[in-house]
Motif scaffolding. Sequence first.
Motif, PDB file in Angstrom:
ATOM      1  N   ASP A  84       0.949  -1.009   0.076  1.00 19.17           N
ATOM      2  CA  ASP A  84      -0.313  -0.077  -0.009  1.00 19.17           C
ATOM      3  C   ASP A  84       0.437   1.324  -0.530  1.00 19.17           C
ATOM      4  O   ASP A  84       1.231   2.483  -0.633  1.00 19.17           O
ATOM      5  CB  ASP A  84      -0.503   0.049   1.159  1.00 19.17           C
ATOM      6  CG  ASP A  84      -2.129  -0.922   1.637  1.00 19.17           C
ATOM      7  OD1 ASP A  84      -2.181  -1.552  -0.131  1.00 19.17           O
ATOM      8  OD2 ASP A  84      -2.833  -1.334   2.372  1.00 19.17           O
ATOM      9  N   GLU A  89      -0.844  -1.939  -5.953  1.00 17.58           N
ATOM     10  CA  GLU A  89      -2.108  -2.770  -5.846  1.00 17.58           C
ATOM     11  C   GLU A  89      -1.636  -4.432  -5.934  1.00 17.58           C
ATOM     12  O   GLU A  89      -2.230  -5.200  -5.113  1.00 17.58           O
ATOM     13  CB  GLU A  89      -2.847  -2.721  -6.952  1.00 17.58           C
ATOM     14  CG  GLU A  89      -3.724  -0.760  -7.314  1.00 17.58           C
ATOM     15  CD  GLU A  89      -4.761  -0.785  -8.251  1.00 17.58           C
ATOM     16  OE1 GLU A  89      -5.259  -1.745  -8.832  1.00 17.58           O
ATOM     17  OE2 GLU A  89      -5.093   0.007  -8.259  1.00 17.58           O
ATOM     18  N   ARG A 113      -3.403  -9.027  -4.317  1.00 16.80           N
ATOM     19  CA  ARG A 113      -2.663  -7.962  -4.234  1.00 16.80           C
ATOM     20  C   ARG A 113      -1.093  -9.262  -4.791  1.00 16.80           C
ATOM     21  O   ARG A 113      -0.158  -8.913  -5.297  1.00 16.80           O
ATOM     22  CB  ARG A 113      -1.973  -7.958  -2.334  1.00 16.80           C
ATOM     23  CG  ARG A 113      -3.559  -7.746  -1.569  1.00 16.80           C
ATOM     24  CD  ARG A 113      -3.313  -6.032  -2.655  1.00 16.80           C
ATOM     25  NE  ARG A 113      -3.026  -5.007  -2.693  1.00 16.80           N
ATOM     26  CZ  ARG A 113      -2.978  -4.559  -1.766  1.00 16.80           C
ATOM     27  NH1 ARG A 113      -3.720  -4.511  -0.786  1.00 16.80           N
ATOM     28  NH2 ARG A 113      -1.934  -2.866  -1.570  1.00 16.80           N
TER      29      ARG A 113
END
Length: 272
Positions: A84, A89, A113
């Motif tokens: 993050d 992403e 992720r």
Amino acid sequence: MEIKARGLTFDVYEGGPADGDPVLLLHGFPQDHREFDLLAPRLHEKGLRTYALDQRGTSPGARPSDVGAYRLSEPTADAVAVLDALGLESAHVIGHDWGAIVGWWLAAGHPERVRTLTAVSVPHPKALGLALRTRASQRARMSYFKVFQSSIAERFLLAGDGAVLKAMLKPIGERGLQYVESMRDDPGRLTGGLNWYRASASRQNQAGIVSVPTTYVWSDKDGVVTLAAALRTRDWVEADYQLVAMRGISHWVPEQASAALADAALKRIGKA
């Protein structure tokens, strides 16, 4: 770079083309981000951007004193938070030893992720757990856990100028000495690494089914993981899967067989 996440500060070492597909590198014990120094250049040559994370216990700014803070849910959440903070992403994930276990947890719990997983040396936790329950040979190979969990572990591992650590890392020769020196000079790093073992003594949930494309790399001279555990890993991956078995290689695959590991990882990532 320093990444602030979850109230901690993690050291992350980046390399490769700035616009390359991201690869998160997760180290094990007793190593750190440097265990990928021989692997990363091959990934960079193929246009990949690497982020080698010094995990909880290794980064000086991410060493909680509570052993419970090293339960596997915590470093898994760290990896998500670091992605993050990097504005990513998702990423390809390559993990070795404890880093492989975090990779399994990350792929099972946060598949959105993880683009692909290359897990090195340590199999899916449920495959390993089954082998521990049913195979005396697997229990024998992991009997060192009790020593690492003990209150004397630091003194034991650093005694005689780190003789036990040096013996563990003997297959990678001079490269192993850098980790011993780091732990001798910074004992908090050693305690941080051992707390992963201490936290594992308490009951934890296990990673579930993995639904992302996965390669598991096992080596036949690994003194920790039996072939039985390696073979059962397939049961826990419901996606494209490959087992890569290396001959004559120890547990320390990223440094002893970096070229072969790069080939396997690049094939999984789709950059071979």
